[in-house]
Design a protein around this motif. Sequence first.
Motif, mmCIF file in Angstrom:
data_model
loop_
_atom_site.group_PDB
_atom_site.id
_atom_site.type_symbol
_atom_site.label_atom_id
_atom_site.label_comp_id
_atom_site.label_asym_id
_atom_site.label_seq_id
_atom_site.Cartn_x
_atom_site.Cartn_y
_atom_site.Cartn_z
ATOM 1 N N THR A 135 0.820 -1.210 0.000
ATOM 2 C CA THR A 135 0.000 0.000 0.000
ATOM 3 C C THR A 135 0.852 1.256 0.000
ATOM 4 O O THR A 135 0.403 2.311 -0.442
ATOM 5 C CB THR A 135 -0.952 0.025 1.205
ATOM 6 N N GLY A 136 2.082 1.154 0.489
ATOM 7 C CA GLY A 136 2.986 2.294 0.398
ATOM 8 C C GLY A 136 3.289 2.644 -1.038
ATOM 9 O O GLY A 136 3.537 3.804 -1.369
ATOM 10 N N ARG A 137 3.239 1.643 -1.897
ATOM 11 C CA ARG A 137 3.535 1.886 -3.307
ATOM 12 C C ARG A 137 2.288 2.190 -4.123
ATOM 13 O O ARG A 137 2.301 3.023 -5.020
ATOM 14 C CB ARG A 137 4.247 0.654 -3.888
ATOM 15 N N TYR A 138 1.186 1.498 -3.815
ATOM 16 C CA TYR A 138 0.004 1.614 -4.660
ATOM 17 C C TYR A 138 -1.222 2.204 -3.951
ATOM 18 O O TYR A 138 -2.191 2.559 -4.622
ATOM 19 C CB TYR A 138 -0.391 0.236 -5.219
ATOM 20 N N ALA A 309 -0.060 -13.251 -3.266
ATOM 21 C CA ALA A 309 -1.042 -12.197 -2.999
ATOM 22 C C ALA A 309 -0.670 -10.857 -3.629
ATOM 23 O O ALA A 309 -1.502 -10.247 -4.316
ATOM 24 C CB ALA A 309 -1.262 -12.046 -1.490
ATOM 25 N N PRO A 310 0.562 -10.352 -3.440
ATOM 26 C CA PRO A 310 0.875 -9.058 -4.069
ATOM 27 C C PRO A 310 0.906 -9.132 -5.593
ATOM 28 O O PRO A 310 0.538 -8.171 -6.268
ATOM 29 C CB PRO A 310 2.255 -8.694 -3.498
ATOM 30 N N LEU A 311 1.349 -10.282 -6.144
ATOM 31 C CA LEU A 311 1.343 -10.425 -7.599
ATOM 32 C C LEU A 311 -0.083 -10.415 -8.138
ATOM 33 O O LEU A 311 -0.377 -9.772 -9.148
ATOM 34 C CB LEU A 311 2.054 -11.719 -8.004
ATOM 35 N N LEU A 312 -0.984 -11.137 -7.451
ATOM 36 C CA LEU A 312 -2.377 -11.171 -7.883
ATOM 37 C C LEU A 312 -3.021 -9.796 -7.738
ATOM 38 O O LEU A 312 -3.766 -9.349 -8.624
ATOM 39 C CB LEU A 312 -3.147 -12.204 -7.057
ATOM 40 N N ALA A 313 -2.739 -9.110 -6.633
ATOM 41 C CA ALA A 313 -3.296 -7.774 -6.426
ATOM 42 C C ALA A 313 -2.840 -6.813 -7.512
ATOM 43 O O ALA A 313 -3.641 -6.048 -8.067
ATOM 44 C CB ALA A 313 -2.889 -7.247 -5.047
ATOM 45 N N LYS A 318 -3.758 -3.727 -12.450
ATOM 46 C CA LYS A 318 -3.347 -3.380 -13.812
ATOM 47 C C LYS A 318 -4.450 -3.686 -14.813
ATOM 48 O O LYS A 318 -4.717 -2.896 -15.731
ATOM 49 C CB LYS A 318 -2.077 -4.163 -14.170
ATOM 50 N N ARG A 319 -5.123 -4.818 -14.631
ATOM 51 C CA ARG A 319 -6.191 -5.219 -15.546
ATOM 52 C C ARG A 319 -7.351 -4.232 -15.506
ATOM 53 O O ARG A 319 -8.008 -3.991 -16.516
ATOM 54 C CB ARG A 319 -6.665 -6.621 -15.188
ATOM 55 N N GLN A 320 -7.591 -3.632 -14.317
ATOM 56 C CA GLN A 320 -8.699 -2.701 -14.165
ATOM 57 C C GLN A 320 -8.254 -1.242 -14.229
ATOM 58 O O GLN A 320 -8.991 -0.353 -13.834
ATOM 59 C CB GLN A 320 -9.429 -2.984 -12.853
#
Length: 342
Positions: A135-138, A309-313, A318-320
């Motif tokens: 969350t610090g990044r995104y 989890a972070p890869l899926l998130a 990105k997809r949305q």
Amino acid sequence: MAAESRIKSRVPLFDGMNKIPGGLMLIPLILGSIVGTFFPGFLEMGNFTTALFKDSALPLIGVLIFATGMQITLRTSGPVLATTGTILLTKSIIPATLVVLLGSFTGLDGVLGVSILALIVIMDNSNGGLWLAFTGRYGNSSDRGAYMASAMNDGPFFSMLFLGAAGLADIPVTLLIAAIIPLLAGVIVGNLDARWTEIMRPVPNIVIPFFAFALGTGINLGNVVSGGLSGILVGVVAVLITGTFAYFGYRWILRRGKQSGIGIASATTAGNAIATPAIIAGADPSFAPYMEVATAQVASAVLVSAVFAPLLAAWVLKRQAGLQENEPDAGSGDEIAESKTV
């Protein structure tokens, strides 16, 4: 004459880690598990070496929690509490309830060699350090402040609460309070002195790699291997189930739209959950026969969920079209700052 220039690296270690979602924590975590498994003597040298690379996790996480609290102003406290409540509901309360309901039909044996003990420990807690890194990044300040959810569901508390039918309802409330005091202290100081808030903004970049390495030293890869396919599968399934709940919590409750994928980053299992089966078995001997296998399965789930989890998130974001990285000066803690030379 002043000119701006980006710091150049001979080997872009920091930028390389940041290309992987949660990489600032994930890579040191894996390196720590390798060192802890194959070179444990290095961690026992004593003095600063042991203090930094083995025993630093809790103090450094405490500093990070304090710094996170400083970013929460009175104006943003409402959204923080709403986000915290949503994560607790979707990552802890709903999954733990489902596991208990499953146990009422299967007994403590669970399903497919995965006991109810292993299932509830894997499903109902989350990796607060990885959440802060992601969350610090995104994310925004509300997302980062929702670390309080991890402070509350970390450890055996929720597991013991939802296994109350087994006589484990005596929850040490003082430890829950102790877990959130650093956050509350940071909120107080940050609201009193904005200058301190600015000074503490770089803290995530400084402490996350070190406490991640220290947490990793507690993950023995031998246990991950002995957990076998069942531990890996339950880790993947747990991410998919709890990540789905968290995603819809972000979408339907928090109304975050294309950024709802952020919630999936909470679908992890905390490193110190590895000790929870032994704690519960010590409190109730009826869980003792399941402790050893459950511990190995939890260790597998910790590592698998930290990667998946972070890869899926990030993939969902990105997809949305919701994958928006924070600017370095926004307190993201995951981007290298530019230096100014005169």
